[in-house]
Design an enzyme around this catalytic site. Structure first.
Site, mmCIF file in Angstrom:
data_model
loop_
_atom_site.group_PDB
_atom_site.id
_atom_site.type_symbol
_atom_site.label_atom_id
_atom_site.label_comp_id
_atom_site.label_asym_id
_atom_site.label_seq_id
_atom_site.Cartn_x
_atom_site.Cartn_y
_atom_site.Cartn_z
ATOM 1 N N SER A 181 0.795 -1.223 0.000
ATOM 2 C CA SER A 181 0.000 0.000 0.000
ATOM 3 C C SER A 181 0.828 1.274 0.000
ATOM 4 C CB SER A 181 -0.868 0.047 1.268
ATOM 5 O OG SER A 181 -1.668 -1.093 1.404
ATOM 6 N N ILE A 192 -6.371 7.920 2.797
ATOM 7 C CA ILE A 192 -6.732 7.050 1.684
ATOM 8 C C ILE A 192 -5.562 6.095 1.427
ATOM 9 C CG2 ILE A 192 -7.429 6.945 -0.737
ATOM 10 C CD1 ILE A 192 -9.438 8.435 1.102
ATOM 11 N N GLU A 193 -5.828 4.808 1.591
ATOM 12 C CA GLU A 193 -4.830 3.772 1.333
ATOM 13 C C GLU A 193 -5.159 3.150 -0.020
ATOM 14 O OE1 GLU A 193 -3.303 -0.414 3.390
ATOM 15 O OE2 GLU A 193 -4.856 0.779 4.367
ATOM 16 N N ILE A 194 -4.152 3.101 -0.895
ATOM 17 C CA ILE A 194 -4.323 2.490 -2.207
ATOM 18 C C ILE A 194 -3.388 1.296 -2.246
ATOM 19 C CG2 ILE A 194 -4.277 2.832 -4.701
ATOM 20 C CD1 ILE A 194 -4.342 5.895 -4.072
#
Length: 128
Positions: free
Chosen positions: A110, A121-123
């Site tokens: 991530s 916001i974690e992608i």
């Protein structure tokens, strides 16, 4: 069998709808959707994020709707290195990562960013 199957949508409360639209449609590349005349949502996959503006929330709403109170994790549709390159191209700062984490179904890799209201916001990408 569990009572709940999946998430349909969630509601995000923002301060500046234009900045929020830019982040979710340009930086995260979600599809802008308008419904019921003036309602705004960001669609991705089979889910969406409905938008409320602080002080003008739609009823019913959370007991204490607050900008910046969310911590969300999204699984990317492309490799995380492409996400990182896109974030750099957009000039959007990464606050942490890439790092390995534990996702809902398996390990994930991530990066973390903040949206205009400072929601975390974690992608992520799935890893073996």
């Amino acid at each position: 069998m569990a009572l709940i199957d999946h998430l349909d949508h969630l509601v995000l409360t923002c301060v500046d709808p234009d900045a929020t639209k830019h982040f979710y449609t340009e930086v995260l590349q979600m599809q802008l959707e308008t419904f019921r005349g003036d309602r705004i949502a960001f669609r991705f996959g089979n889910q969406k994020i409905n938008l409320h503006v602080r002080g003008r929330e739609f009823e019913p709403k959370a007991h204490l709707p607050a900008p910046g109170a969310l911590d969300l994790c999204f699984i990317a549709s492309v490799p995380l290195d492409q996400v990182i390159a896109h974030l750099h191209a957009c000039g959007w700062p990464i606050v942490e990562g890439p790092v390995e984490r534990t996702g809902a179904t398996q390990k994930i890799r991530s990066v973390y960013v903040r949206d205009p209201d400072l929601n975390l916001i974690e992608i992520s990408e799935l890893i073996d």
